[in-house]
Scaffold this motif. Structure first.
Motif, PDB file in Angstrom:
ATOM      1  N   GLY A   1     -98.035  -7.050  13.725  1.00 59.76           N
ATOM      2  CA  GLY A   1     -98.750  -7.456  14.911  1.00 59.76           C
ATOM      3  C   GLY A   1     -98.613  -8.947  15.132  1.00 59.76           C
ATOM      4  O   GLY A   1     -98.070  -9.671  14.287  1.00 59.76           O
ATOM      5  N   PRO A   2     -99.115  -9.462  16.274  1.00 59.28           N
ATOM      6  CA  PRO A   2     -98.962 -10.886  16.578  1.00 59.28           C
ATOM      7  C   PRO A   2     -99.633 -11.799  15.549  1.00 59.28           C
ATOM      8  O   PRO A   2     -99.267 -12.973  15.413  1.00 59.28           O
ATOM      9  CB  PRO A   2     -99.599 -11.027  17.961  1.00 59.28           C
ATOM     10  CG  PRO A   2    -100.515  -9.851  18.081  1.00 59.28           C
ATOM     11  CD  PRO A   2     -99.854  -8.747  17.316  1.00 59.28           C
ATOM     12  N   HIS A   3    -100.612 -11.271  14.838  1.00 63.39           N
ATOM     13  CA  HIS A   3    -101.311 -12.056  13.817  1.00 63.39           C
ATOM     14  C   HIS A   3    -101.061 -11.490  12.419  1.00 63.39           C
ATOM     15  O   HIS A   3    -101.886 -11.648  11.514  1.00 63.39           O
ATOM     16  CB  HIS A   3    -102.805 -12.102  14.120  1.00 63.39           C
ATOM     17  CG  HIS A   3    -103.114 -12.622  15.493  1.00 63.39           C
ATOM     18  ND1 HIS A   3    -102.871 -13.930  15.871  1.00 63.39           N
ATOM     19  CD2 HIS A   3    -103.619 -11.990  16.593  1.00 63.39           C
ATOM     20  CE1 HIS A   3    -103.225 -14.097  17.138  1.00 63.39           C
ATOM     21  NE2 HIS A   3    -103.667 -12.931  17.591  1.00 63.39           N
ATOM     22  N   GLY A   4     -99.947 -10.790  12.281  1.00 62.87           N
ATOM     23  CA  GLY A   4     -99.564 -10.264  10.981  1.00 62.87           C
ATOM     24  C   GLY A   4    -100.134  -8.900  10.647  1.00 62.87           C
ATOM     25  O   GLY A   4     -99.972  -8.417   9.519  1.00 62.87           O
ATOM     26  N   GLU A   5    -100.795  -8.237  11.603  1.00 58.41           N
ATOM     27  CA  GLU A   5    -101.390  -6.924  11.346  1.00 58.41           C
ATOM     28  C   GLU A   5    -100.307  -5.928  10.921  1.00 58.41           C
ATOM     29  O   GLU A   5     -99.185  -5.965  11.400  1.00 58.41           O
ATOM     30  CB  GLU A   5    -102.090  -6.382  12.599  1.00 58.41           C
ATOM     31  CG  GLU A   5    -103.164  -7.289  13.167  1.00 58.41           C
ATOM     32  CD  GLU A   5    -102.636  -8.162  14.292  1.00 58.41           C
ATOM     33  OE1 GLU A   5    -103.364  -8.367  15.264  1.00 58.41           O
ATOM     34  OE2 GLU A   5    -101.467  -8.639  14.185  1.00 58.41           O
TER      35      GLU A   5
ATOM     36  N   ARG B   1     -90.443  -9.113   8.156  1.00 57.92           N
ATOM     37  CA  ARG B   1     -90.764  -9.415   9.560  1.00 57.92           C
ATOM     38  C   ARG B   1     -89.511  -9.749  10.360  1.00 57.92           C
ATOM     39  O   ARG B   1     -89.411  -9.412  11.539  1.00 57.92           O
ATOM     40  CB  ARG B   1     -91.764 -10.568   9.641  1.00 57.92           C
ATOM     41  CG  ARG B   1     -92.314 -10.788  11.044  1.00 57.92           C
ATOM     42  CD  ARG B   1     -93.592 -11.570  11.029  1.00 57.92           C
ATOM     43  NE  ARG B   1     -94.290 -11.449  12.311  1.00 57.92           N
ATOM     44  CZ  ARG B   1     -95.561 -11.710  12.476  1.00 57.92           C
ATOM     45  NH1 ARG B   1     -96.302 -12.088  11.456  1.00 57.92           N
ATOM     46  NH2 ARG B   1     -96.117 -11.594  13.667  1.00 57.92           N
ATOM     47  N   ASP B   2     -88.548 -10.377   9.732  1.00 55.73           N
ATOM     48  CA  ASP B   2     -87.312 -10.718  10.428  1.00 55.73           C
ATOM     49  C   ASP B   2     -86.516  -9.469  10.788  1.00 55.73           C
ATOM     50  O   ASP B   2     -85.903  -9.396  11.851  1.00 55.73           O
ATOM     51  CB  ASP B   2     -86.457 -11.645   9.563  1.00 55.73           C
ATOM     52  CG  ASP B   2     -87.079 -13.031   9.425  1.00 55.73           C
ATOM     53  OD1 ASP B   2     -87.896 -13.390  10.292  1.00 55.73           O
ATOM     54  OD2 ASP B   2     -86.754 -13.726   8.448  1.00 55.73           O
TER      55      ASP B   2
ATOM     56  N   PRO C   1     -93.401   3.734   6.401  1.00 56.76           N
ATOM     57  CA  PRO C   1     -92.637   2.587   5.901  1.00 56.76           C
ATOM     58  C   PRO C   1     -93.553   1.603   5.170  1.00 56.76           C
ATOM     59  O   PRO C   1     -94.726   1.446   5.509  1.00 56.76           O
ATOM     60  CB  PRO C   1     -92.056   1.968   7.170  1.00 56.76           C
ATOM     61  CG  PRO C   1     -92.122   3.043   8.204  1.00 56.76           C
ATOM     62  CD  PRO C   1     -93.312   3.881   7.860  1.00 56.76           C
ATOM     63  N   SER C   2     -93.025   0.943   4.165  1.00 57.39           N
ATOM     64  CA  SER C   2     -93.777  -0.052   3.405  1.00 57.39           C
ATOM     65  C   SER C   2     -93.249  -1.449   3.716  1.00 57.39           C
ATOM     66  O   SER C   2     -92.040  -1.688   3.671  1.00 57.39           O
ATOM     67  CB  SER C   2     -93.652   0.222   1.907  1.00 57.39           C
ATOM     68  OG  SER C   2     -94.228  -0.824   1.155  1.00 57.39           O
ATOM     69  N   ARG C   3     -94.164  -2.357   3.999  1.00 57.70           N
ATOM     70  CA  ARG C   3     -93.731  -3.727   4.290  1.00 57.70           C
ATOM     71  C   ARG C   3     -93.353  -4.476   3.004  1.00 57.70           C
ATOM     72  O   ARG C   3     -92.798  -5.571   3.081  1.00 57.70           O
ATOM     73  CB  ARG C   3     -94.834  -4.471   5.046  1.00 57.70           C
ATOM     74  CG  ARG C   3     -95.138  -3.850   6.397  1.00 57.70           C
ATOM     75  CD  ARG C   3     -95.784  -4.809   7.369  1.00 57.70           C
ATOM     76  NE  ARG C   3     -96.912  -5.542   6.826  1.00 57.70           N
ATOM     77  CZ  ARG C   3     -97.700  -6.340   7.544  1.00 57.70           C
ATOM     78  NH1 ARG C   3     -97.473  -6.470   8.852  1.00 57.70           N
ATOM     79  NH2 ARG C   3     -98.701  -6.987   6.998  1.00 57.70           N
ATOM     80  N   SER C   4     -93.645  -3.884   1.870  1.00 54.73           N
ATOM     81  CA  SER C   4     -93.222  -4.502   0.623  1.00 54.73           C
ATOM     82  C   SER C   4     -91.728  -4.325   0.372  1.00 54.73           C
ATOM     83  O   SER C   4     -91.141  -5.016  -0.449  1.00 54.73           O
ATOM     84  CB  SER C   4     -94.013  -3.931  -0.561  1.00 54.73           C
ATOM     85  OG  SER C   4     -93.763  -2.536  -0.695  1.00 54.73           O
ATOM     86  N   ASP C   5     -91.117  -3.414   1.103  1.00 53.43           N
ATOM     87  CA  ASP C   5     -89.682  -3.205   1.006  1.00 53.43           C
ATOM     88  C   ASP C   5     -88.976  -4.376   1.700  1.00 53.43           C
ATOM     89  O   ASP C   5     -89.258  -4.685   2.866  1.00 53.43           O
ATOM     90  CB  ASP C   5     -89.312  -1.887   1.696  1.00 53.43           C
ATOM     91  CG  ASP C   5     -87.841  -1.515   1.544  1.00 53.43           C
ATOM     92  OD1 ASP C   5     -87.018  -2.423   1.286  1.00 53.43           O
ATOM     93  OD2 ASP C   5     -87.522  -0.327   1.703  1.00 53.43           O
TER      94      ASP C   5
ATOM     95  N   ALA D   1    -100.688  -4.320  20.222  1.00 52.34           N
ATOM     96  CA  ALA D   1    -100.933  -4.011  18.812  1.00 52.34           C
ATOM     97  C   ALA D   1    -102.191  -3.170  18.649  1.00 52.34           C
ATOM     98  O   ALA D   1    -102.237  -2.254  17.816  1.00 52.34           O
ATOM     99  CB  ALA D   1    -101.063  -5.310  18.012  1.00 52.34           C
ATOM    100  N   GLU D   2    -103.220  -3.452  19.441  1.00 51.49           N
ATOM    101  CA  GLU D   2    -104.475  -2.694  19.357  1.00 51.49           C
ATOM    102  C   GLU D   2    -104.272  -1.226  19.710  1.00 51.49           C
ATOM    103  O   GLU D   2    -104.978  -0.349  19.202  1.00 51.49           O
ATOM    104  CB  GLU D   2    -105.515  -3.300  20.298  1.00 51.49           C
ATOM    105  CG  GLU D   2    -106.095  -4.618  19.815  1.00 51.49           C
ATOM    106  CD  GLU D   2    -107.000  -5.251  20.851  1.00 51.49           C
ATOM    107  OE1 GLU D   2    -107.226  -4.610  21.913  1.00 51.49           O
ATOM    108  OE2 GLU D   2    -107.489  -6.374  20.617  1.00 51.49           O
TER     109      GLU D   2
END
Length: 632
Positions: free
Chosen positions: A141-145, A133-134, A124-128, A178-179
């Motif tokens: 991740g908790p810090h945007g990872e 994030r919503d 999956p691409s986060r640019s889609d 996340a790690e």
């Protein structure tokens, strides 16, 4: 010690394939497409010493297992097509549940596991915009990872995150979760073309590859020593799942033409599964899987006497073998191939619904998957676990005639003869959404089992342990209540026997005798603990490692576990494990108890680990009496 090439004798004939002695450990094979090829056997595991031998064989024979199995037979049982490419055979998925993945031809280069497939992987691409994030918070991740890699899929393959993880220690924090999400360095899909480019020299006149074959069948444990050092997690969770998954994967799916009574109440395996040759603890050293009391060592050598064990140092030896002397990016690289491997991953299991949301037990994913697809055998008597259970009984010197049921096939005959369940029983014919004969454990099935020859109450006391003890006065009252109950039930039995003799009633049913054992596990040998569990009908104790002995109990009509908690505490450990073997579990808080389907909420109150746990002895005695009398 050099392993023998002859099979060892064993208490049950159907255990032979699973427990035969390993005669070939790790084979480095230079595949040559000629009439013959030379196979050199060398020992790479520090824990095992084998003789170095050289023999000549044909290409097709390199896939032959020492015990007479061939991988063609493995493929046939698993329902997959044997690969035509003997140089770089593609990876096949034989079975999968979250955290439990059985591979045919899994590869490893530079500590990365590779799945060779021509299915195109998609990440999956986060640019889609649909993956914002919503809308897709799990991708962040908790810090945007960026955590999308774990959701990579290829064809019918499961998401990577449901197969593997970093293998790191688990802490319940957003950062740690996340790690432990997988990254490309842990597992990748690779095309056949790319695999040939990197690992083969197929353009040469003598086509060959630089594939090193770890000949035999492997367990790859991607778990940290954090849980391996605990007897319950090692035996009653990790190897519980191994047994349920490996043995069941090669069983045919149940059909309506089969005897469901024999399948669900028997202990014989539908097929002899391929033997397991090695276990590799990828993230644990030799001390990391051994618990302090020494039960893990005892179990592993008693149940799997010929298993070769490798540790993280050995795994790193294999890793280094792929990269030493090979310049980065040059071809061909060296790679390991595991012809048949079960990869287990604790974090991946917790991403499944059964483990992550319902039981918190990794083995539950393996068990429930095989149940749903109609491959788990002997569900009502722990028949799927019977090969291991009976191997441990034999090792510990258990008298099979004591305590209750041993021969599951006889149980099936008794159940059918007594008319307690019929082949057309609506419970047995329950239509499951996944498989037509995939049924669950249930009280009505246990009620069809024979009674024990003796009702044995075993109380595992923690009064001399470091923590989690009963109030002193409550412990004493509990012991007195058990002793009074046993004395009264035996008095009633003797009165009934006397009455029958006086009336000349020879065929009157007489209840079994009762006995009570008060045990402190730390003062018993391991053999003594197994023998005590094997004759136990009711296992009683405060939540703790001693209750792990339930996995050595014999299945009977009233076999049960009563687990005492400090109110309102509760943990899933023994609740799920008891039920998976077809027995009843009660959680006890002072004078109150609950059993399935009333599942308590998991809770760890401040008093959970303390030494002032209350329990009302007479209430426990009443529960046990009602249970044995058939009122519960």
């Amino acid at each position: 010690m050099c392993p023998s090439k002859s099979p060892v004798s064993h208490p049950a004939s159907f255990l032979l394939p699973a427990l035969t002695i390993l005669s070939t450990v790790n084979q480095q094979v230079n595949h040559v497409l000629a009439e013959t090829a030379t196979v050199t056997t060398t020992a790479t595991a520090r824990t095992t010493i084998t003789a170095t031998t050289t023999r000549t064989t044909t290409e097709t024979q390199t896939a032959k297992l020492p015990e007479g199995w061939s991988y063609d037979e493995v493929d046939k049982l698993a329902g997959v097509v044997s690969p035509r490419d003997k140089l770089l055979p593609p990876t096949s998925l034989l079975a999968h549940a979250p955290g439990w993945t059985l591979f045919r031809n899994l590869y490893m280069y530079n500590n990365t596991l590779y799945i060779v497939t021509d299915d195109t992987p998609v990440t999956p691409s986060r640019s889609d915009p649909e993956n914002s994030r919503d809308r897709k918070p799990d991708y962040y991740g908790p810090h945007g990872e960026d955590l999308t890699y774990g959701y990579t899929k290829a064809g019918d393959w499961p998401e990577i995150r449901r197969m593997t993880s970093s293998g790191g220690s688990a802490v319940n924090s957003p950062e740690n979760i996340a790690e432990r999400e997988p990254r490309p360095q842990y597992m990748q899909f690779i095309s056949t073309k790319e695999a040939r480019r990197r690992w083969g020299n197929l353009e040469a006149q003598e086509k060959q590859t630089t594939v090193m074959v770890a000949q035999g069948n492997s367990l790859l444990f991607n778990d940290p020593s954090q849980f391996l050092r605990h007897y319950y997690h090692f035996v009653a969770e990790l190897f519980f799942g191994v047994q349920a998954f490996w043995n069941s994967a090669f069983n045919p799916t149940l059909t309506n033409s089969e005897s469901t009574l024999a399948a669900h109440f028997g202990t014989a395996q539908a097929t002899n599964p391929p033997p397991i040759h090695r276990a590799i603890f990828i993230h644990s050293n030799a001390d990391g899987w051994r618990d302090n009391p020494g039960f893990n060592r005892y179990f592993l050598r008693a149940a799997y006497p010929s298993l070769t064990v490798e540790h993280e140092e050995d795994w790193q030896d294999r890793v280094k073998a792929t990269i030493e002397g090979v310049a980065p990016g040059t071809s061909p690289e060296r790679v390991w191939r595991f012809p048949l491997a079960l990869l287990t991953d604790r974090s991946a299991s917790h991403r499944g619904v059964i483990c992550g949301s319902q039981t918190q037990r990794t083995a539950a994913e393996a068990w429930d998957h095989m149940r749903k697809v109609g491959k788990l055998r002997g569900i009502h008597v722990g028949g799927w676990w019977a090969p291991v259970r009976e191997a441990i009984w034999k090792f510990a010197g258990v008298n099979p005639k004591e305590g209750g049921v041993v021969d599951g096939e006889q149980v099936a005959l008794v159940v059918q003869r007594d008319g307690k369940l019929k082949e057309n029983d609506p419970h047995l014919a329950h239509a499951h959404a996944v498989a037509p004969l995939a049924i669950d454990v249930g009280d009505e099935y246990q009620a069809a089992l024979p009674m024990p020859t003796e009702v044995v109450i075993t109380y595992i006391s923690r009064q001399s342990a470091r923590n989690r003890k009963l109030l002193k006065e409550d412990h004493q009252l509990l012991v007195e209540s058990m002793e009074d109950l046993v004395k009264r039930k035996n008095t009633e039995r003797e009165a009934l026997v006397t009455k029958n003799k006086r009336l000349g009633t020879k065929k009157a049913e007489v209840p079994p005798p009762w006995s009570f054992d008060l045990l402190e596990a730390e003062h018993l040998s391991k053999d003594e603990q197994v023998r005590a569990a094997a004759r136990t009908t009711i296992l009683l104790g405060v939540h703790g490692n001693g209750l792990s002995s339930l996995i050595w109990m014999k299945p009977t009509r009233v076999s049960s576990v009563i687990e005492i908690f400090c109110p309102p505490g509760f943990a899933h450990d023994y609740w799920w494990t008891t039920r998976s073997l077809g027995m009843r579990h009660w959680a006890m808080w002072n004078d109150t108890s609950k059993t399935w389907p009333e599942k308590p909420e998991v809770s760890y109150p401040e008093c959970f680990q303390r030494d002032e746990i209350p329990v009302h002895g007479p209430a426990v005695a009443k529960l046990i009496e009602d249970r044995v009398d058939g009122k519960l």
